[in-house]
Design a protein around this motif. Structure first.
Motif, mmCIF file in Angstrom:
data_model
loop_
_atom_site.group_PDB
_atom_site.id
_atom_site.type_symbol
_atom_site.label_atom_id
_atom_site.label_comp_id
_atom_site.label_asym_id
_atom_site.label_seq_id
_atom_site.Cartn_x
_atom_site.Cartn_y
_atom_site.Cartn_z
ATOM 1 N N ASN A 311 1.176 -0.978 -0.080
ATOM 2 C CA ASN A 311 0.114 -0.326 0.375
ATOM 3 C C ASN A 311 0.734 0.775 -0.096
ATOM 4 O O ASN A 311 1.895 1.082 0.294
ATOM 5 C CB ASN A 311 -0.941 0.040 1.012
ATOM 6 N N PRO A 312 0.325 2.275 -0.523
ATOM 7 C CA PRO A 312 1.060 3.474 -0.219
ATOM 8 C C PRO A 312 1.525 3.497 0.733
ATOM 9 O O PRO A 312 0.875 3.975 1.669
ATOM 10 C CB PRO A 312 0.432 4.739 -1.596
ATOM 11 N N HIS A 313 2.738 4.352 0.677
ATOM 12 C CA HIS A 313 3.240 4.790 2.015
ATOM 13 C C HIS A 313 4.331 6.132 2.416
ATOM 14 O O HIS A 313 5.082 5.977 0.947
ATOM 15 C CB HIS A 313 4.017 3.510 3.363
ATOM 16 N N GLY A 332 -1.627 2.861 9.012
ATOM 17 C CA GLY A 332 -2.557 3.436 8.345
ATOM 18 C C GLY A 332 -2.597 2.529 6.526
ATOM 19 O O GLY A 332 -1.593 1.493 6.339
ATOM 20 N N LYS A 333 -3.558 2.727 5.946
ATOM 21 C CA LYS A 333 -3.083 1.536 4.780
ATOM 22 C C LYS A 333 -2.768 2.825 3.003
ATOM 23 O O LYS A 333 -2.932 1.952 2.505
ATOM 24 C CB LYS A 333 -3.853 0.583 4.406
ATOM 25 N N TYR A 334 -2.876 4.239 3.516
ATOM 26 C CA TYR A 334 -3.352 5.086 2.257
ATOM 27 C C TYR A 334 -2.724 6.361 2.734
ATOM 28 O O TYR A 334 -3.189 7.212 2.833
ATOM 29 C CB TYR A 334 -4.077 5.172 2.185
ATOM 30 N N GLN A 336 0.060 9.403 0.998
ATOM 31 C CA GLN A 336 0.472 10.081 0.520
ATOM 32 C C GLN A 336 0.594 11.759 0.168
ATOM 33 O O GLN A 336 0.445 11.911 1.597
ATOM 34 C CB GLN A 336 -0.716 9.843 -0.785
ATOM 35 N N ARG A 352 -5.718 8.480 4.753
ATOM 36 C CA ARG A 352 -6.998 7.274 5.041
ATOM 37 C C ARG A 352 -7.379 6.671 5.837
ATOM 38 O O ARG A 352 -6.866 6.306 6.173
ATOM 39 C CB ARG A 352 -7.351 6.891 3.379
ATOM 40 N N PHE A 358 -9.818 11.098 4.191
ATOM 41 C CA PHE A 358 -8.949 11.925 3.580
ATOM 42 C C PHE A 358 -8.641 12.478 4.172
ATOM 43 O O PHE A 358 -9.097 13.793 4.350
ATOM 44 C CB PHE A 358 -8.671 12.669 2.361
#
Lengths: 437, 239
Positions: A311-313, A332-334, A336, A352, A358
């Motif tokens: 996931n994006p980190h 978290g998992k998101y 950015q 998120r 968000f």
């Protein structure tokens, strides 16, 4: 650069610098940049003649907004004032201001029509002493920005801190129907103007190190290429047109290089580009998406986003040893859109939460903790620090449409600075620049 | 001296309660293990939290074995908290976490999207003017879904039948998440689709790739159906 405007140079007169007590007063109440209730009265600007009435109101409004934005002042409601604004400075009865709870008082008078002369003076109410006294002379247009400089100097005098945001700009994209506008406004949302307009996609603006240019991506040719626009002359030049994505420029503090995202080698990676030679150094090598670079203030590190863990980190890499990569967020998992703070302590990002909302968060590089800045107020994205690190700008759709907001780091003082007819998104805060014309 | 000793012992006993620091935290262990069991259905949809809870539980058991009971107690409590969070997430996100609901949902919207014009049955790879299929993706994913592979097979056949055609694969993301990241998501989706077609025998040179990120949605609305339609790769003939 071009101070060729007739009244460009405002001449200022500093009569009294901070008295030691006043200095200590405000400074003592600053805790980690947290809000300080230094109660201040800013009565309506006095003007002579009807023609400058509207200008006087606008200037009063600007002064109050600026004082509020700094976070150091509690701006008192004028409806509680006892003494008329028209009382001249040498006749002020400080007891009248003590009674309404003011610690500080700012009086201002406008004379003339064009050029306008503006005299502003700040007082320490308890001591009945002048803290700051300034005179400005400028065109009716340029004089509107005089309160910015006055408030910057007032905070400098009271707290010994230079709030660079008071001379800075904010860039963002405004999208309406099929039209994209690359917008530049003063930090308070004033003088918002489109520097580039297109029926093709414009996106992801970022400032040059000196604040004279904006890097941005445009689909002018159908492909996402990176351009730079001189915000004064509006001259556009091509920066990067490799196959694939050419986006997300972050200026190195040296002004000579940018970090950017290219996918020319098949996958989004972060590169360093020398602006003069266009020579590239690849910084990331990973089959995952690597993007959204943001230089640290010392130019040694770059914060970025990667989904290499699935996931994006938020990660950071070290420019001189790019193989050394450190993952920063593990909640978290998101996560950015990182933005490195000017003091190097924080990285702001969009995260998120567990309710899929968000919001803006801060990663504290010293304490290795995450704190939340926005909550339960719509979708909040794309944080960008002010040049002094005191504030952040971000986009929020809490009023229905995306607008541009600023907040302090604690998140308890959020203010809308721009809301247009379109969707205003992806704000980026400039370095300290001269915003008078 | 002895009197003071007794007082100190008494104070310690009162502060700690029976067995303070000396007994395995069985209650905490039981509660944590129960909470973890309730959180099992979050194994995929709340994967990171699930892994964290699992690790906390493991560390707590290790601490018990090493007789570090205070530490074990704290770890069990954290594991329980984490597991409860996962269970709450599972309850509030049936779309993602309940395999039955998830499957129905996917079936529904696939049916909704493919209704009418474009489906395997209506596409003819012999038709020079074949309407190209649209490939859809899961949130934050770029892998081609099994149910879309038959569409790609027809697209590949068409490209083999019409070898002069050059195709631009346009990748898109839904509006959620950052504009920056979504440009890469769109690109990866287009690339994955191209790679699938290459595996089916189409020459790489016949493709162009462009990502529009979240800039060109085809469905408005802030709901899963609209988002699903917007997470897509489209084919455009460029010659």
């Amino acid at each position: 650069m071009g101070l060729h405007f007739k009244y460009a140079v405002m001449f200022a007169l500093l009569t009294a610098l901070c008295g030691g007590t006043a200095h200590a007063q405000l400074k003592g109440e600053v805790r980690d940049g947290a809000l300080v209730a230094y109660a201040i009265a800013a009565p309506a600007f006095v003007h002579s003649g009807d023609t400058t009435g509207e200008l006087a109101r606008a200037l009063t409004e600007t002064l109050r907004r600026d004082l509020d934005l700094t976070g150091y002042f509690q701006v008192l409601d004028e409806r509680s004032f006892i003494e008329a604004p028209t009382v001249p400075v040498d006749k002020v009865n400080f007891k009248n201001w003590l009674t309404v709870g003011a610690k500080g008082l700012v009086k201002a008078t406008l004379t003339g029509t064009d050029p306008i002369e503006l005299e502003m003076q700040a007082f320490d109410v308890a001591g009945g002493k002048s803290i700051l006294h300034k005179k400005y002379k400028a065109s009716a247009k340029a004089i509107r920005k005089a309160p910015h400089g006055f408030v910057r100097d007032l905070v400098q005098a009271l707290a010994g801190i230079r709030l660079k945001f008071l001379s800075s700009r904010i860039a963002f994209v405004e999208k309406e129907a099929k039209t994209y506008k690359l917008m530049v406004a003063d930090f308070d949302g004033a003088d918002a103007t489109a520097v580039v307009t297109s029926d093709k996609i414009l996106t992801l603006p970022g400032w040059s190190a000196d604040g004279t240019h904006l890097f941005y991506t445009a689909y002018t040719t159908g492909e996402p290429h990176l351009y730079a626009v001189d915000i004064k002359s509006r001259k556009v030049s091509l920066v990067s047109d490799h196959p694939g994505l050419n986006t997300s420029a972050s200026a190195a503090p040296d002004g000579k290089n940018i970090a950017l995202r290219l996918s020319k080698d098949g996958n989004a990676e972060i590169y360093l580009m020398n602006l003069a030679s266009k020579a590239l150094t690849r910084l990331t090598s990973n089959i995952a998406i690597d993007t959204a670079p943001s230089f640290s203030p010392d130019g040694k590190e770059i914060a970025f986003v990667s989904n290499r863990s699935g996931n994006p980190h938020i990660y950071r890499l070290f420019v001189n040893d790019p193989a050394r990569v450190e993952r920063l967020t593990d909640q978290g998992k998101y996560n950015q859109d990182p933005d490195y703070a000017p003091d190097g302590r924080y990285i702001a990002f969009t995260g998120r939460d567990e309710f899929f909302m968000f919001d803006i968060f801060l990663f504290d590089l010293q304490a290795r903790t995450i704190s939340r800045v926005t909550q339960k107020q719509g979708k909040n994205e794309n944080p960008s620090f002010s040049p002094d690190g005191a504030l952040m700008v971000f986009s929020s759709d809490r009023t229905g449409k995306n607008g541009i907001w600023v907040t302090n780091l604690a998140g308890d003082r959020q203010r809308k600075i721009y809301g247009g007819t379109g969707e205003a998104i992806t704000p980026s805060w400039s370095p300290e620049v001269t915003i008078t014309q | 001296m002895t009197r003071y000793g007794i007082i100190i012992l008494a104070v310690v006993a009162i502060l700690c309660g029976p067995g303070c620091g000396m007994k395995s935290p069985e209650d905490e262990r039981r509660l944590a293990e129960k909470a973890f069991k309730d959180a099992l259905s979050g194994k995929d949809c709340a994967r990171e939290d699930f892994l964290a809870a699992e690790e906390l539980l493991m560390k707590a058991r290790e601490a018990v074995n090493a007789k570090r009971y205070d530490e074990a107690k704290k770890l069990f409590l954290s594991a329980k908290e984490k597991a409860e969070k996962i269970a709450a997430y599972v309850r509030s996100h049936p779309d993602e976490c309940d395999p039955k609901v998830k499957k129905e949902k996917v079936a529904q919207r696939t049916a909704g999207v493919d209704d009418g014009a474009i489906s395997e049955e209506t596409l003819s790879s012999k038709d020079p003017n074949m309407k190209f299929p649209v490939i859809h993706f899961e949130f934050n994913e770029y892998a081609v879904r099994e149910e879309d592979k038959p569409l790609l097979k027809i697209m590949a056949e068409w490209m083999v039948n019409f070898p002069a055609a050059a195709i631009r694969v346009e990748g898109h993301a839904d509006e959620r998440g950052s504009i920056d990241y979504n440009m890469s998501l769109g690109e990866r989706r287009a690339q994955e689709v191209r790679d699938e077609l290459m595996k089916l025998g189409v020459d790489a040179k016949r493709f162009q790739i462009v990502s529009y990120g979240e800039e060109r949605p085809i469905a408005s609305g802030q709901n899963e159906d609209a988002w699903f339609q917007n997470r897509r790769a489209e084919f455009v003939r460029v010659n």
